[in-house]
Design a protein around this motif. Sequence first.
Motif, PDB file in Angstrom:
ATOM      1  N   LEU A  42       0.811  -1.210   0.000  1.00  0.00           N
ATOM      2  CA  LEU A  42       0.000   0.000   0.000  1.00  0.00           C
ATOM      3  C   LEU A  42       0.849   1.266   0.000  1.00  0.00           C
ATOM      4  O   LEU A  42       1.954   1.277   0.528  1.00  0.00           O
ATOM      5  CB  LEU A  42      -0.904   0.015   1.234  1.00  0.00           C
ATOM      6  N   TYR A  43       0.298   2.308  -0.585  1.00  0.00           N
ATOM      7  CA  TYR A  43       0.923   3.623  -0.475  1.00  0.00           C
ATOM      8  C   TYR A  43      -0.180   4.689  -0.456  1.00  0.00           C
ATOM      9  O   TYR A  43      -1.312   4.462  -0.890  1.00  0.00           O
ATOM     10  CB  TYR A  43       1.920   3.886  -1.610  1.00  0.00           C
ATOM     11  N   LEU A  44       0.178   5.840   0.073  1.00  0.00           N
ATOM     12  CA  LEU A  44      -0.720   6.995   0.132  1.00  0.00           C
ATOM     13  C   LEU A  44      -0.071   8.127  -0.634  1.00  0.00           C
ATOM     14  O   LEU A  44       1.148   8.311  -0.539  1.00  0.00           O
ATOM     15  CB  LEU A  44      -0.935   7.406   1.595  1.00  0.00           C
ATOM     16  N   ARG A  45      -0.866   8.860  -1.375  1.00  0.00           N
ATOM     17  CA  ARG A  45      -0.289  10.021  -2.041  1.00  0.00           C
ATOM     18  C   ARG A  45      -1.211  11.222  -1.921  1.00  0.00           C
ATOM     19  O   ARG A  45      -2.440  11.109  -1.944  1.00  0.00           O
ATOM     20  CB  ARG A  45       0.059   9.721  -3.489  1.00  0.00           C
ATOM     21  N   LEU A  46      -0.588  12.406  -1.787  1.00  0.00           N
ATOM     22  CA  LEU A  46      -1.291  13.672  -1.658  1.00  0.00           C
ATOM     23  C   LEU A  46      -0.708  14.642  -2.680  1.00  0.00           C
ATOM     24  O   LEU A  46       0.517  14.725  -2.826  1.00  0.00           O
ATOM     25  CB  LEU A  46      -1.128  14.239  -0.248  1.00  0.00           C
ATOM     26  N   GLY A  47      -1.581  15.367  -3.372  1.00  0.00           N
ATOM     27  CA  GLY A  47      -1.088  16.245  -4.423  1.00  0.00           C
ATOM     28  C   GLY A  47      -1.854  17.547  -4.517  1.00  0.00           C
ATOM     29  O   GLY A  47      -2.991  17.663  -4.058  1.00  0.00           O
ATOM     30  N   ALA A  48      -1.218  18.532  -5.133  1.00  0.00           N
ATOM     31  CA  ALA A  48      -1.839  19.826  -5.391  1.00  0.00           C
ATOM     32  C   ALA A  48      -1.268  20.379  -6.687  1.00  0.00           C
ATOM     33  O   ALA A  48      -0.101  20.135  -7.026  1.00  0.00           O
ATOM     34  CB  ALA A  48      -1.581  20.797  -4.231  1.00  0.00           C
ATOM     35  N   GLY A  49      -2.103  21.107  -7.415  1.00  0.00           N
ATOM     36  CA  GLY A  49      -1.631  21.653  -8.675  1.00  0.00           C
ATOM     37  C   GLY A  49      -2.541  22.740  -9.202  1.00  0.00           C
ATOM     38  O   GLY A  49      -3.399  23.272  -8.500  1.00  0.00           O
ATOM     39  N   VAL A  50      -2.326  23.065 -10.468  1.00  0.00           N
ATOM     40  CA  VAL A  50      -3.090  24.105 -11.157  1.00  0.00           C
ATOM     41  C   VAL A  50      -3.714  23.485 -12.400  1.00  0.00           C
ATOM     42  O   VAL A  50      -3.066  22.712 -13.110  1.00  0.00           O
ATOM     43  CB  VAL A  50      -2.180  25.282 -11.556  1.00  0.00           C
ATOM     44  N   GLN A  51      -4.977  23.830 -12.652  1.00  0.00           N
ATOM     45  CA  GLN A  51      -5.659  23.290 -13.821  1.00  0.00           C
ATOM     46  C   GLN A  51      -6.164  24.401 -14.731  1.00  0.00           C
ATOM     47  O   GLN A  51      -6.450  25.516 -14.283  1.00  0.00           O
ATOM     48  CB  GLN A  51      -6.820  22.392 -13.414  1.00  0.00           C
ATOM     49  N   TRP A  52      -6.264  24.055 -16.025  1.00  0.00           N
ATOM     50  CA  TRP A  52      -6.738  24.977 -17.053  1.00  0.00           C
ATOM     51  C   TRP A  52      -7.907  24.331 -17.775  1.00  0.00           C
ATOM     52  O   TRP A  52      -7.709  23.532 -18.698  1.00  0.00           O
ATOM     53  CB  TRP A  52      -5.629  25.295 -18.047  1.00  0.00           C
ATOM     54  N   PRO A  53      -9.144  24.644 -17.386  1.00  0.00           N
ATOM     55  CA  PRO A  53     -10.300  24.077 -18.094  1.00  0.00           C
ATOM     56  C   PRO A  53     -10.353  24.566 -19.543  1.00  0.00           C
ATOM     57  O   PRO A  53      -9.932  25.675 -19.870  1.00  0.00           O
ATOM     58  CB  PRO A  53     -11.502  24.594 -17.291  1.00  0.00           C
ATOM     59  N   ARG A 102       0.770  -1.227  -5.046  1.00  0.00           N
ATOM     60  CA  ARG A 102       1.686  -1.685  -6.084  1.00  0.00           C
ATOM     61  C   ARG A 102       1.637  -3.203  -6.142  1.00  0.00           C
ATOM     62  O   ARG A 102       1.900  -3.894  -5.152  1.00  0.00           O
ATOM     63  CB  ARG A 102       3.112  -1.210  -5.801  1.00  0.00           C
ATOM     64  N   TRP A 103       1.285  -3.734  -7.326  1.00  0.00           N
ATOM     65  CA  TRP A 103       1.158  -5.181  -7.504  1.00  0.00           C
ATOM     66  C   TRP A 103       2.460  -5.809  -7.986  1.00  0.00           C
ATOM     67  O   TRP A 103       2.793  -6.937  -7.601  1.00  0.00           O
ATOM     68  CB  TRP A 103       0.033  -5.475  -8.499  1.00  0.00           C
ATOM     69  N   THR A 104       3.177  -5.130  -8.849  1.00  0.00           N
ATOM     70  CA  THR A 104       4.468  -5.592  -9.358  1.00  0.00           C
ATOM     71  C   THR A 104       5.382  -4.383  -9.443  1.00  0.00           C
ATOM     72  O   THR A 104       4.992  -3.254  -9.125  1.00  0.00           O
ATOM     73  CB  THR A 104       4.338  -6.232 -10.760  1.00  0.00           C
ATOM     74  N   SER A 105       6.578  -4.596  -9.942  1.00  0.00           N
ATOM     75  CA  SER A 105       7.514  -3.475 -10.068  1.00  0.00           C
ATOM     76  C   SER A 105       7.041  -2.451 -11.090  1.00  0.00           C
ATOM     77  O   SER A 105       7.506  -1.310 -11.093  1.00  0.00           O
ATOM     78  CB  SER A 105       8.894  -3.988 -10.471  1.00  0.00           C
ATOM     79  N   TRP A 106       6.075  -2.834 -11.962  1.00  0.00           N
ATOM     80  CA  TRP A 106       5.638  -1.920 -13.015  1.00  0.00           C
ATOM     81  C   TRP A 106       4.143  -1.603 -13.001  1.00  0.00           C
ATOM     82  O   TRP A 106       3.684  -0.751 -13.767  1.00  0.00           O
ATOM     83  CB  TRP A 106       6.005  -2.484 -14.386  1.00  0.00           C
ATOM     84  N   GLY A 147     -11.172   5.167 -10.244  1.00  0.00           N
ATOM     85  CA  GLY A 147     -10.309   4.004 -10.145  1.00  0.00           C
ATOM     86  C   GLY A 147      -9.254   4.136 -11.232  1.00  0.00           C
ATOM     87  O   GLY A 147      -9.594   4.309 -12.413  1.00  0.00           O
ATOM     88  N   VAL A 148      -7.974   4.100 -10.868  1.00  0.00           N
ATOM     89  CA  VAL A 148      -6.889   4.412 -11.807  1.00  0.00           C
ATOM     90  C   VAL A 148      -5.917   3.232 -11.903  1.00  0.00           C
ATOM     91  O   VAL A 148      -5.587   2.607 -10.888  1.00  0.00           O
ATOM     92  CB  VAL A 148      -6.117   5.679 -11.363  1.00  0.00           C
ATOM     93  N   VAL A 149      -5.460   2.941 -13.117  1.00  0.00           N
ATOM     94  CA  VAL A 149      -4.412   1.955 -13.364  1.00  0.00           C
ATOM     95  C   VAL A 149      -3.189   2.689 -13.891  1.00  0.00           C
ATOM     96  O   VAL A 149      -3.307   3.502 -14.825  1.00  0.00           O
ATOM     97  CB  VAL A 149      -4.868   0.887 -14.384  1.00  0.00           C
ATOM     98  N   LEU A 150      -2.015   2.433 -13.277  1.00  0.00           N
ATOM     99  CA  LEU A 150      -0.776   3.107 -13.689  1.00  0.00           C
ATOM    100  C   LEU A 150       0.295   2.084 -14.024  1.00  0.00           C
ATOM    101  O   LEU A 150       0.419   1.060 -13.344  1.00  0.00           O
ATOM    102  CB  LEU A 150      -0.276   4.029 -12.580  1.00  0.00           C
ATOM    103  N   VAL A 151       1.049   2.385 -15.069  1.00  0.00           N
ATOM    104  CA  VAL A 151       2.147   1.524 -15.519  1.00  0.00           C
ATOM    105  C   VAL A 151       3.447   2.307 -15.415  1.00  0.00           C
ATOM    106  O   VAL A 151       3.574   3.400 -15.997  1.00  0.00           O
ATOM    107  CB  VAL A 151       1.918   1.046 -16.966  1.00  0.00           C
TER     108      VAL A 151
END
Length: 270
Positions: A42-53, A102-106, A147-151
Amino acid sequence: MYLTLALPRCIAPAIGCALGCSTLALIPTPVSASENDADRGLYLRLGAGVQWPQTERLRDQDCASTTPPALFGCGSGEDGQPLGALGSFRQSPTLDAALGYRWTSWLRTEALVNWSPQLDWQGQANFLGAGSNQPVTASGRSLAGFGVVLVDAPEVIGVRPYLGAGVGAASITIADITFGFPAKGPSAETVVKGGTSQSLATLLTAGVAIPLSDRIALDLSYRWMDLGQLRTPKATATITRSQRRARLGIGGTQVDLKTQAVIGILRFRF
Protein backbone atom coordinates in the motif's frame (compact mmCIF):
# COMPACT_ATOMS: atom_id res chain seq x y z
CA MET A 1 32.68 -66.76 -5.78
CA TYR A 2 32.47 -63.04 -5.75
CA LEU A 3 34.37 -60.46 -7.74
CA THR A 4 34.98 -57.26 -5.85
CA LEU A 5 35.80 -53.98 -7.56
CA ALA A 6 37.62 -51.61 -5.28
CA LEU A 7 38.09 -47.94 -6.09
CA PRO A 8 40.95 -46.02 -4.67
CA ARG A 9 39.96 -43.68 -1.91
CA CYS A 10 41.21 -40.72 -3.86
CA ILE A 11 38.87 -41.50 -6.81
CA ALA A 12 35.59 -42.16 -4.92
CA PRO A 13 35.26 -38.65 -3.44
CA ALA A 14 35.98 -37.13 -6.85
CA ILE A 15 33.14 -39.13 -8.47
CA GLY A 16 30.77 -38.23 -5.65
CA CYS A 17 31.66 -34.58 -5.89
CA ALA A 18 31.16 -34.57 -9.64
CA LEU A 19 27.72 -36.15 -9.35
CA GLY A 20 26.71 -33.94 -6.44
CA CYS A 21 27.92 -30.73 -8.01
CA SER A 22 26.27 -31.47 -11.35
CA THR A 23 23.00 -32.29 -9.59
CA LEU A 24 23.07 -29.07 -7.57
CA ALA A 25 23.83 -27.07 -10.68
CA LEU A 26 20.52 -28.21 -12.19
CA ILE A 27 18.50 -26.92 -9.22
CA PRO A 28 17.71 -23.15 -9.53
CA THR A 29 18.64 -20.97 -6.63
CA PRO A 30 15.40 -19.92 -4.92
CA VAL A 31 14.61 -16.18 -4.75
CA SER A 32 13.42 -15.07 -1.37
CA ALA A 33 9.88 -13.77 -1.01
CA SER A 34 11.22 -10.52 0.37
CA GLU A 35 13.14 -9.90 -2.88
CA ASN A 36 10.08 -10.65 -5.05
CA ASP A 37 7.72 -8.58 -2.92
CA ALA A 38 10.04 -5.72 -2.01
CA ASP A 39 8.04 -3.17 -4.02
CA ARG A 40 4.57 -4.54 -3.32
CA GLY A 41 2.18 -2.95 -0.88
CA LEU A 42 0.00 0.00 0.00
CA TYR A 43 0.92 3.62 -0.48
CA LEU A 44 -0.72 7.00 0.13
CA ARG A 45 -0.29 10.02 -2.04
CA LEU A 46 -1.29 13.67 -1.66
CA GLY A 47 -1.09 16.25 -4.42
CA ALA A 48 -1.84 19.83 -5.39
CA GLY A 49 -1.63 21.65 -8.68
CA VAL A 50 -3.09 24.11 -11.16
CA GLN A 51 -5.66 23.29 -13.82
CA TRP A 52 -6.74 24.98 -17.05
CA PRO A 53 -10.30 24.08 -18.09
CA GLN A 54 -10.99 24.03 -21.81
CA THR A 55 -13.25 26.54 -23.59
CA GLU A 56 -16.79 25.16 -24.00
CA ARG A 57 -20.25 26.42 -24.95
CA LEU A 58 -23.06 26.80 -22.42
CA ARG A 59 -26.16 25.71 -24.34
CA ASP A 60 -29.73 24.51 -23.99
CA GLN A 61 -30.39 20.90 -23.13
CA ASP A 62 -33.20 21.16 -25.70
CA CYS A 63 -33.09 24.30 -27.85
CA ALA A 64 -36.56 23.55 -29.27
CA SER A 65 -38.25 23.29 -25.86
CA THR A 66 -41.36 25.48 -25.46
CA THR A 67 -42.76 24.21 -22.13
CA PRO A 68 -40.83 25.72 -20.49
CA PRO A 69 -39.12 27.78 -23.20
CA ALA A 70 -35.43 27.23 -23.87
CA LEU A 71 -33.10 29.93 -22.54
CA PHE A 72 -31.24 30.42 -25.85
CA GLY A 73 -33.30 28.68 -28.51
CA CYS A 74 -32.15 27.21 -31.82
CA GLY A 75 -30.45 29.13 -34.62
CA SER A 76 -27.53 31.58 -34.76
CA GLY A 77 -26.75 34.54 -32.52
CA GLU A 78 -25.21 37.99 -32.92
CA ASP A 79 -21.82 36.51 -33.88
CA GLY A 80 -23.20 34.01 -36.37
CA GLN A 81 -22.45 31.08 -34.06
CA PRO A 82 -25.09 28.79 -32.52
CA LEU A 83 -27.01 30.53 -29.74
CA GLY A 84 -25.39 30.03 -26.34
CA ALA A 85 -22.50 31.37 -24.28
CA LEU A 86 -18.90 30.57 -25.18
CA GLY A 87 -16.44 30.56 -22.28
CA SER A 88 -14.55 28.48 -19.75
CA PHE A 89 -13.83 27.96 -16.10
CA ARG A 90 -10.78 30.02 -15.17
CA GLN A 91 -7.39 28.70 -14.10
CA SER A 92 -7.87 27.27 -10.61
CA PRO A 93 -6.29 25.07 -7.91
CA THR A 94 -6.94 21.33 -7.79
CA LEU A 95 -6.27 18.91 -4.92
CA ASP A 96 -5.72 15.13 -4.86
CA ALA A 97 -5.71 12.27 -2.39
CA ALA A 98 -5.27 8.61 -3.30
CA LEU A 99 -4.77 5.22 -1.69
CA GLY A 100 -2.82 2.93 -3.97
CA TYR A 101 -1.39 -0.57 -4.18
CA ARG A 102 1.69 -1.69 -6.08
CA TRP A 103 1.16 -5.18 -7.50
CA THR A 104 4.47 -5.59 -9.36
CA SER A 105 7.51 -3.48 -10.07
CA TRP A 106 5.64 -1.92 -13.01
CA LEU A 107 1.89 -2.08 -12.17
CA ARG A 108 -0.08 0.03 -9.67
CA THR A 109 -3.77 0.75 -9.00
CA GLU A 110 -5.31 3.65 -7.08
CA ALA A 111 -8.57 4.88 -5.60
CA LEU A 112 -8.30 8.62 -6.30
CA VAL A 113 -10.36 11.57 -5.07
CA ASN A 114 -9.99 14.92 -6.84
CA TRP A 115 -11.40 18.21 -5.53
CA SER A 116 -11.62 21.51 -7.38
CA PRO A 117 -12.85 24.01 -4.77
CA GLN A 118 -12.90 27.15 -6.92
CA LEU A 119 -14.35 26.99 -10.42
CA ASP A 120 -15.21 30.45 -11.80
CA TRP A 121 -16.88 30.45 -15.21
CA GLN A 122 -16.59 33.42 -17.58
CA GLY A 123 -17.93 33.73 -21.08
CA GLN A 124 -19.83 35.75 -23.66
CA ALA A 125 -23.41 35.10 -24.75
CA ASN A 126 -24.73 35.95 -28.22
CA PHE A 127 -28.46 36.69 -27.79
CA LEU A 128 -29.94 38.51 -30.79
CA GLY A 129 -30.51 42.24 -30.33
CA ALA A 130 -28.53 42.47 -27.07
CA GLY A 131 -25.31 44.02 -28.36
CA SER A 132 -21.85 42.54 -28.87
CA ASN A 133 -20.87 42.56 -25.19
CA GLN A 134 -22.89 40.04 -23.17
CA PRO A 135 -20.71 38.86 -20.24
CA VAL A 136 -21.66 35.68 -18.41
CA THR A 137 -20.32 34.73 -14.96
CA ALA A 138 -20.83 31.93 -12.43
CA SER A 139 -18.90 30.15 -9.69
CA GLY A 140 -18.77 26.46 -8.83
CA ARG A 141 -16.82 23.46 -7.57
CA SER A 142 -16.36 19.79 -8.39
CA LEU A 143 -15.64 16.54 -6.56
CA ALA A 144 -14.66 13.42 -8.48
CA GLY A 145 -13.61 9.85 -7.66
CA PHE A 146 -11.67 7.51 -9.95
CA GLY A 147 -10.31 4.00 -10.14
CA VAL A 148 -6.89 4.41 -11.81
CA VAL A 149 -4.41 1.95 -13.36
CA LEU A 150 -0.78 3.11 -13.69
CA VAL A 151 2.15 1.52 -15.52
CA ASP A 152 5.71 2.42 -14.48
CA ALA A 153 8.53 2.37 -17.03
CA PRO A 154 12.12 1.42 -16.13
CA GLU A 155 14.17 4.07 -14.39
CA VAL A 156 15.89 6.61 -16.66
CA ILE A 157 18.53 9.01 -15.28
CA GLY A 158 17.26 8.62 -11.75
CA VAL A 159 13.52 9.05 -12.51
CA ARG A 160 10.73 6.62 -13.43
CA PRO A 161 8.26 7.71 -16.13
CA TYR A 162 4.70 6.42 -15.86
CA LEU A 163 1.37 6.44 -17.69
CA GLY A 164 -2.11 6.04 -16.26
CA ALA A 165 -5.82 6.00 -17.07
CA GLY A 166 -8.91 6.06 -14.89
CA VAL A 167 -12.69 6.04 -14.90
CA GLY A 168 -15.13 7.19 -12.24
CA ALA A 169 -17.84 9.73 -11.46
CA ALA A 170 -17.94 13.48 -10.85
CA SER A 171 -20.32 15.79 -9.02
CA ILE A 172 -20.26 19.40 -10.28
CA THR A 173 -22.02 22.29 -8.59
CA ILE A 174 -22.54 25.73 -10.09
CA ALA A 175 -24.11 28.76 -8.44
CA ASP A 176 -26.54 31.11 -10.17
CA ILE A 177 -25.46 32.12 -13.68
CA THR A 178 -25.56 35.87 -14.38
CA PHE A 179 -25.97 37.24 -17.93
CA GLY A 180 -25.14 40.94 -18.27
CA PHE A 181 -26.46 43.22 -21.05
CA PRO A 182 -24.64 46.61 -20.85
CA ALA A 183 -26.20 47.74 -24.13
CA LYS A 184 -29.63 47.61 -22.48
CA GLY A 185 -28.57 49.54 -19.36
CA PRO A 186 -26.08 49.30 -16.48
CA SER A 187 -28.38 47.11 -14.38
CA ALA A 188 -29.75 44.96 -17.20
CA GLU A 189 -29.16 41.30 -16.43
CA THR A 190 -30.74 37.86 -16.38
CA VAL A 191 -29.98 35.48 -13.52
CA VAL A 192 -30.49 31.74 -14.09
CA LYS A 193 -30.60 29.33 -11.17
CA GLY A 194 -27.61 26.99 -10.87
CA GLY A 195 -27.58 23.38 -9.75
CA THR A 196 -25.63 20.18 -9.11
CA SER A 197 -25.24 17.28 -11.52
CA GLN A 198 -23.43 13.95 -11.62
CA SER A 199 -21.63 12.52 -14.65
CA LEU A 200 -19.29 9.77 -15.79
CA ALA A 201 -15.69 10.99 -15.57
CA THR A 202 -12.42 9.84 -17.16
CA LEU A 203 -8.76 10.80 -16.87
CA LEU A 204 -5.43 10.27 -18.59
CA THR A 205 -2.12 11.04 -16.91
CA ALA A 206 1.62 10.93 -17.53
CA GLY A 207 4.51 11.88 -15.29
CA VAL A 208 7.80 11.03 -13.66
CA ALA A 209 8.54 9.78 -10.16
CA ILE A 210 11.64 11.06 -8.36
CA PRO A 211 12.73 8.92 -5.36
CA LEU A 212 13.41 10.99 -2.24
CA SER A 213 14.01 8.01 0.08
CA ASP A 214 13.23 4.28 0.28
CA ARG A 215 9.59 5.06 1.07
CA ILE A 216 8.92 8.55 -0.29
CA ALA A 217 8.76 9.71 -3.91
CA LEU A 218 7.89 12.99 -5.60
CA ASP A 219 5.65 12.69 -8.66
CA LEU A 220 5.44 15.47 -11.25
CA SER A 221 2.33 14.79 -13.29
CA TYR A 222 0.35 16.07 -16.27
CA ARG A 223 -3.34 15.15 -16.27
CA TRP A 224 -6.28 15.51 -18.63
CA MET A 225 -9.76 15.02 -17.11
CA ASP A 226 -13.22 14.88 -18.61
CA LEU A 227 -15.65 15.51 -15.74
CA GLY A 228 -18.71 15.18 -17.95
CA GLN A 229 -21.54 17.69 -18.21
CA LEU A 230 -22.73 20.27 -15.76
CA ARG A 231 -26.51 20.47 -16.17
CA THR A 232 -28.76 23.11 -14.64
CA PRO A 233 -32.41 22.17 -13.94
CA LYS A 234 -35.58 23.66 -15.35
CA ALA A 235 -36.05 26.70 -13.15
CA THR A 236 -37.12 30.34 -12.94
CA ALA A 237 -34.93 33.04 -14.47
CA THR A 238 -34.98 36.54 -12.96
CA ILE A 239 -34.94 39.21 -15.68
CA THR A 240 -33.98 42.76 -14.70
CA ARG A 241 -34.35 45.64 -17.15
CA SER A 242 -34.07 49.30 -16.05
CA GLN A 243 -36.71 49.77 -13.35
CA ARG A 244 -38.64 46.54 -13.88
CA ARG A 245 -38.12 42.92 -12.93
CA ALA A 246 -39.82 39.77 -14.19
CA ARG A 247 -39.61 36.03 -13.61
CA LEU A 248 -39.83 33.43 -16.34
CA GLY A 249 -39.63 29.65 -16.23
CA ILE A 250 -36.95 28.31 -18.59
CA GLY A 251 -35.53 24.98 -19.67
CA GLY A 252 -32.26 23.52 -18.40
CA THR A 253 -28.81 24.30 -19.76
CA GLN A 254 -25.59 22.32 -19.93
CA VAL A 255 -21.84 22.80 -20.38
CA ASP A 256 -18.96 20.32 -20.63
CA LEU A 257 -16.08 20.41 -18.15
CA LYS A 258 -12.72 19.21 -19.44
CA THR A 259 -9.46 20.25 -17.79
CA GLN A 260 -5.70 20.00 -18.15
CA ALA A 261 -3.58 20.18 -15.02
CA VAL A 262 0.01 20.07 -13.74
CA ILE A 263 0.25 18.46 -10.30
CA GLY A 264 3.00 17.86 -7.74
CA ILE A 265 2.44 14.71 -5.65
CA LEU A 266 4.13 13.22 -2.58
CA ARG A 267 3.83 9.43 -2.43
CA PHE A 268 4.38 7.56 0.87
CA ARG A 269 4.88 3.78 0.85
CA PHE A 270 3.79 1.93 3.99
